[in-house]
Write an enzyme that holds these catalytic residues in place. Structure first.
Site, mmCIF file in Angstrom:
data_model
loop_
_atom_site.group_PDB
_atom_site.id
_atom_site.type_symbol
_atom_site.label_atom_id
_atom_site.label_comp_id
_atom_site.label_asym_id
_atom_site.label_seq_id
_atom_site.Cartn_x
_atom_site.Cartn_y
_atom_site.Cartn_z
ATOM 1 N N ILE A 58 0.822 -1.207 0.000
ATOM 2 C CA ILE A 58 0.000 0.000 0.000
ATOM 3 C C ILE A 58 0.857 1.258 0.000
ATOM 4 C CG2 ILE A 58 -1.644 1.330 1.393
ATOM 5 C CD1 ILE A 58 -2.942 -1.336 2.180
ATOM 6 N N TYR A 201 -2.742 -8.687 15.722
ATOM 7 C CA TYR A 201 -2.875 -7.651 14.692
ATOM 8 C C TYR A 201 -4.061 -6.741 15.005
ATOM 9 C CZ TYR A 201 -3.480 -5.593 10.040
ATOM 10 O OH TYR A 201 -3.617 -4.720 8.995
#
Length: 329
Positions: A58, A201
């Site tokens: 990204i 996460y």
């Protein structure tokens, strides 16, 4: 009575339109309208953006999206050769809007907190100022919650949370001095709604929301903006690089062309739109993840019942296009 009828009809039409658009769009409704009717990323031309994790994924494709509009870039990551590759591509995509000096390579390890100030000041000295800090560096995870070694949690928080927090505090010294600035953080939809098989996460991403939402409120009286970018499944190399339940181990599973994911190009462009419009929080994902996120956030009781029926593997399949997590985790 007529007034209430008209008002009720208006509310019904409004929610109906919003529902239809949520199912049609690959981003939340605010970002959808920003893309269609808001400020173009072209408004960012000449700005300087410091991007961490710019050598892949990204971060890389956000750099490309910004370079197309003439945005100057400081590209930070651990791998200098990959950063040079990204720099060459940025210069090519800029179509002569950027010179060699306008794209700076900054070899940097986000978990080396002591080096942050040196690297950020290097970019400030090079360009004279930084307009936007784009915190992107991070890794995902695939593991069963009860099997995760605590050392993995610590490593993930160092990379995903304390790295961007520390770098942002350094950037704020500069932004406070010049009187303006913009901080963007690539979190995840896993920081908006919990997802299975990524406990650590999710913990880091929810933590980022806590840190940076608090910062946004503190900076309301000043010309300093905070944007949380929350992508869903995207075509990058993230899956192979993901943490597991064991320290030092990588998940090692590659993203497949048949997986249902947003392209990194599209994600990078939507990030650029969010930056241009200074959105507070933007959700970015393919269908049907956006309406599902709306349901989980605004209708938690209903979503709880639905998810109980569907089971955790339904969310896992939406996320990774697989029926169940690799049993080695």
């Amino acid at each position: 009575m007529i007034l209430f009828t008209v008002l009720g009809a208006g509310i019904f039409i409004y929610w109906s339109v919003c529902t239809v658009l949520a199912f049609m769009s690959d981003c939340d409704l605010e970002l959808f309208f920003c893309e269609k009717f808001g400020k173009s990323p072209r408004r960012l031309k000449g700005k300087v953006v410091f991007i961490t994790g710019a050598s892949s994924g990204i971060g890389e494709f956000t750099a490309y999206a910004l370079a197309k509009f003439g945005v100057k870039l400081a590209l930070a990551a651990r791998r200098p050769n990959e950063l040079l590759r990204v720099k060459r591509k940025c210069l090519e995509l800029s179509k002569n809007q950027l010179s060699d000096r306008d794209v700076l390579v900054v070899p940097m390890d986000v978990t080396d907190f002591q080096s942050h100030k040196k690297h950020f000041q290097y970019a400030v000295q090079h360009f004279g100022h930084i307009d936007i800090l784009f915190n992107n560096a991070g890794r995902s995870q695939r593991a069963l919650w009860e099997n995760i070694d605590l050392e993995v949690d610590k490593q993930m928080f160092d990379l995903n949370v304390f790295g961007p927090v520390n770098l942002t505090r350094i950037a704020l010294e500069h932004f406070n001095r010049v009187g303006s600035g913009h901080i963007a953080v690539v979190t995840s939809l896993a920081g908006v709604m919990g997802v299975p098989y990524s406990g650590s996460y999710c913990g880091t991403k929810f933590s980022e929301h806590g840190y940076f939402n608090a910062l946004r409120i503190e900076k309301l009286p000043q010309n300093i903006h905070v944007t949380l970018l929350c992508p869903g499944p995207t075509y990058t190399n993230f899956l192979a690089e993901s943490f597991t339940d064991k320290p030092g181990e990588k998940y090692g599973v590659s993203v497949q062309p048949t997986d249902k994911r947003m392209t990194a190009e599209r994600c990078g462009y939507l990030n650029a739109v969010a930056l241009a419009n200074k959105t507070k929080e933007s959700w970015i994902a393919i269908r049907p993840i956006i309406p599902l996120t709306y349901m989980m956030v605004y209708f938690p009781v209903i979503s709880g019942v639905v998810l109980k029926i569907l089971g955790p593997n339904y969310l896992y399949k939406l996320r990774d296009s697989k029926d169940e997590i690799n049993k080695k985790d």
